[in-house]
Write a protein that holds these residues in place. Structure first.
Motif, short mmCIF file in Angstrom:
data_model
loop_
_atom_site.label_atom_id
_atom_site.label_comp_id
_atom_site.label_asym_id
_atom_site.label_seq_id
_atom_site.Cartn_x
_atom_site.Cartn_y
_atom_site.Cartn_z
N SER A 167 0.92 -1.09 -0.07
CA SER A 167 0.00 0.01 -0.12
C SER A 167 1.09 1.17 -0.04
N LEU A 168 2.32 1.27 0.18
CA LEU A 168 2.95 2.30 0.20
C LEU A 168 3.90 2.58 -1.11
N GLY A 169 3.23 3.22 -2.00
CA GLY A 169 4.11 3.54 -3.39
C GLY A 169 5.01 4.45 -3.24
N GLU A 170 5.67 5.11 -4.27
CA GLU A 170 6.46 5.96 -4.29
C GLU A 170 6.07 7.43 -3.57
N SER A 171 4.86 7.53 -3.96
CA SER A 171 4.43 8.94 -3.43
C SER A 171 4.44 9.02 -1.97
N ASP A 172 4.26 7.66 -1.36
CA ASP A 172 4.21 7.70 0.38
C ASP A 172 5.89 7.57 0.62
N GLY A 173 6.56 7.51 -0.17
CA GLY A 173 8.28 7.04 0.47
C GLY A 173 8.39 5.63 0.21
N GLY A 174 7.44 4.99 -0.49
CA GLY A 174 7.89 3.60 -0.64
C GLY A 174 8.56 3.16 -1.94
N LEU A 175 8.92 2.10 -2.28
CA LEU A 175 9.77 1.53 -3.40
C LEU A 175 9.19 1.43 -4.63
N PRO A 176 7.90 0.74 -4.71
CA PRO A 176 7.12 0.53 -5.76
C PRO A 176 6.53 1.59 -6.54
N PRO A 177 6.40 1.39 -7.67
CA PRO A 177 5.54 2.58 -8.40
C PRO A 177 3.92 2.52 -7.94
N ASP A 178 3.44 3.80 -7.80
CA ASP A 178 2.08 3.92 -7.39
C ASP A 178 1.11 3.03 -8.10
N SER A 179 1.44 2.67 -9.34
CA SER A 179 0.41 1.93 -9.94
C SER A 179 0.40 0.33 -9.53
N VAL A 180 1.33 -0.17 -8.73
CA VAL A 180 1.13 -1.42 -8.29
C VAL A 180 0.80 -1.69 -6.85
N PRO A 221 1.72 -0.02 9.68
CA PRO A 221 1.58 -1.03 10.58
C PRO A 221 0.13 -1.23 10.85
N ASP A 222 -0.90 -0.39 10.65
CA ASP A 222 -2.21 -0.73 10.75
C ASP A 222 -2.77 -1.80 9.86
N LEU A 223 -2.22 -1.86 8.63
CA LEU A 223 -2.54 -2.78 7.80
C LEU A 223 -1.89 -4.20 8.26
N MET A 224 -0.85 -4.26 8.75
CA MET A 224 -0.14 -5.57 9.35
C MET A 224 -1.16 -6.05 10.46
N ARG A 225 -1.65 -5.05 11.20
CA ARG A 225 -2.48 -5.63 12.39
C ARG A 225 -3.60 -5.93 12.03
N GLU A 226 -4.31 -5.47 11.17
CA GLU A 226 -5.91 -5.61 10.37
C GLU A 226 -5.54 -6.95 9.59
N SER A 227 -4.61 -7.15 9.07
CA SER A 227 -4.29 -8.45 8.29
C SER A 227 -4.21 -9.77 9.14
N ALA A 228 -3.48 -9.28 10.28
CA ALA A 228 -3.43 -10.39 11.40
C ALA A 228 -4.84 -10.77 12.11
N ALA A 229 -5.50 -9.86 12.22
CA ALA A 229 -6.86 -9.74 12.84
C ALA A 229 -7.67 -10.60 11.79
N LEU A 230 -7.70 -10.27 10.57
CA LEU A 230 -8.53 -10.90 9.67
C LEU A 230 -8.24 -12.30 9.52
#
Ligand SMILES: [Zn+2]
Length: 463
Positions: A167-180, A221-230
């Motif tokens: 969920s963290l693309g380039e515009s959020d400081g992540g490595l992958p392009p936003d399109s993926v 971190p939120d998505l990590m926690r939500e994924s574990a709960a799911l």
């Protein structure tokens, strides 16, 4: 009284005369002139041929073969078979490798996912695999888990499909392009959809779903926690990349003030329903905590060598009783899906890791590496119905003919030879009592046509 149950025909399978059958049971039992008898895909008897029933619906004579439980692959990215040996991603470490490949992967189509899934499973099946996980964490251009499941249909392997995410693309400081990358609500909704659609919790299941954000750094971190709960609401397993490189360890300490395993503990990502890919940068105390919590690790030796990531502490994991399985990892960092070859790499790399102080010590044995690839991997995937040939377990087994060139001179110990000699394909493979490979050929896949389609897709994708 009329009983409907009596109308359902049972299907029986008898395997006879294996030169040696390695059960991988707790005692490491190996049976000369061995065989097994299975009913409806589950083993009822394992033993010397003379003690088994005489007939069955299907009788397979495995004279001159070594027989093992099918090997289990706990980490892969099937779509990467389309980007093997890509120039620019050949001789660099993980971060530069990702930067080169993400824009290519962003062009992936649903048909590419189906073709690459089928190809990866074919290569795995021919090299001894009977169950594989596939960690897909980008879904560009309308692709989905449904494409993976469709691509796997008919190959005949058990499939643990890991619905990944970023969920963290380039515009959020992540490595992958936003399109993926995807938004987090979409990720959670679609993950729950595929659990409901495909996950089969029953013994002998052919398909299970895993919840698998790409890494704790590619989602919040939120998505990590939500994924574990799911995952825990649905009783399915959790998987992600952890402690793969030194850079990642440093990044984690600088950004979160925590070591990778500590971060995972904070996020609720430890337990016997969790396994990490790689687990290289862990200290002794962390190994102890992984053992205590039941957290599993997928060891991927070829990929770790290819990307110069490091060497996982395999001997320490085994000594601490950490659930340890084997993975070939994605085909852009291996670049093969040869599971017997990978088990051999695990044996050899653990030996190298013991250098230079090997005098008086015992090196990792072929049988230990085979156990990681069978029982260990089964435990990592949370399955007690596969990984060994014992009554009550699924009839998933492979057979290799010993009259091959590679085995000449190695017949004193055919079981160890499976990893000591040059890696071969398998001659026969059965999953749930049904043939997947017969006489060295895939039963459910027309390989030449698939290779041609796959090469066309790869050429279009890489450009
Ligand atoms: Zn990976």
């Amino acid at each position: 009284m009329f009983e409907i149950g009596t109308l359902i025909p049972m299907s029986t399978l008898l395997v006879r005369h294996a030169q040696v059958l390695a059960t991988m049971d707790d005692g490491g039992t190996e049976i000369i002139d061995g065989g097994l008898f299975a009913v409806d895909g589950f083993i009822e008897q394992v033993g010397p041929t003379a003690e088994l029933p005489r007939t069955a619906d299907e009788v397979v004579d495995l004279s001159g073969h070594v027989v093992l439980p099918g090997l289990i692959n706990t980490h892969h990215h099937f779509y990467q078979t389309l980007t093997r040996a890509v120039p620019g991603a050949q001789d660099v470490g993980l971060f530069d490798w990702l930067r080169t490949l993400y824009p290519i992967w962003a062009r992936l189509t649903p048909e590419d996912v189906r073709i690459s899934t089928r190809l990866a499973l074919s290569e795995l099946a021919l090299s001894g695999c009977t169950t594989s996980s596939d960690h897909q964490y980008l879904f560009p251009n309308g692709s989905s888990v449904d494409d993976q499941v469709e691509g796997a249909a008919g190959v005949g392997l058990r499939f643990h499909v890991a619905r990944g995410s970023m969920s963290l693309g380039e515009s959020d400081g992540g490595l992958p392009p936003d399109s993926v990358v995807e938004d987090e609500e979409t990720i959670l909704l679609d993950t729950e959809r595929v659990i409901n659609k495909y996950n089969d919790p029953s013994p002998g299941a052919m398909t299970r779903v895993v919840v698998a954000p790409c890494s704790p750094f590619s989602v919040t971190p939120d998505l990590m926690r939500e994924s574990a709960a799911l995952a825990r609401r649905h009783g399915v397993h959790l998987h992600t990349h952890v402690a793969e490189t030194h850079d990642e360890e440093q990044f984690c300490i600088e950004t979160f003030g925590r070591r990778p395993v500590e971060l995972m503990e904070d996020l609720g990502w430890v337990g016997n329903d969790v396994w990490y890919a790689h687990g290289i940068y862990v200290n002794d105390a962390e190994i102890g905590r992984l053992a205590e919590s039941g957290t599993g690790v997928a060891h991927c030796p070829s990929s770790n060598m290819r990307l110069a990531s490091g060497i996982a502490p395999v001997r320490s994991y085994l000594a601490a009783d950490v659930r340890l399985g084997l993975g070939v990892d994605g085909s852009a960092s291996n670049d093969g899906s040869h599971l017997i070859g990978e088990a051999r790499q695990a044996m050899l790399l653990a030996r190298l890791a013991a250098a230079p102080s090997i005098e008086g010590g015992r090196l990792l044995a072929a049988r230990e590496a085979l156990r990681i690839a069978t029982r260990g991997s089964a435990a990592v995937l949370g399955r007690n119905d596969i990984g060994s040939l014992e009554p009550g377990k699924a009839a998933d087994f492979i057979a290799i003919s010993l009259d091959r060139l590679e085995y000449a001179g190695a017949l004193q110990d055919p079981v160890a030879a499976v990893l000591f000699v040059a890696p071969t394909g398998v001659d026969q493979s059965y999953v749930h009592g049904k043939p997947v490979v017969k006489d060295g050929e895939l039963v459910g896949v027309e390989l030449p046509g698939l290779i041609e389609k796959h090469n066309r897709a790869a050429a279009r994708l890489v450009g």
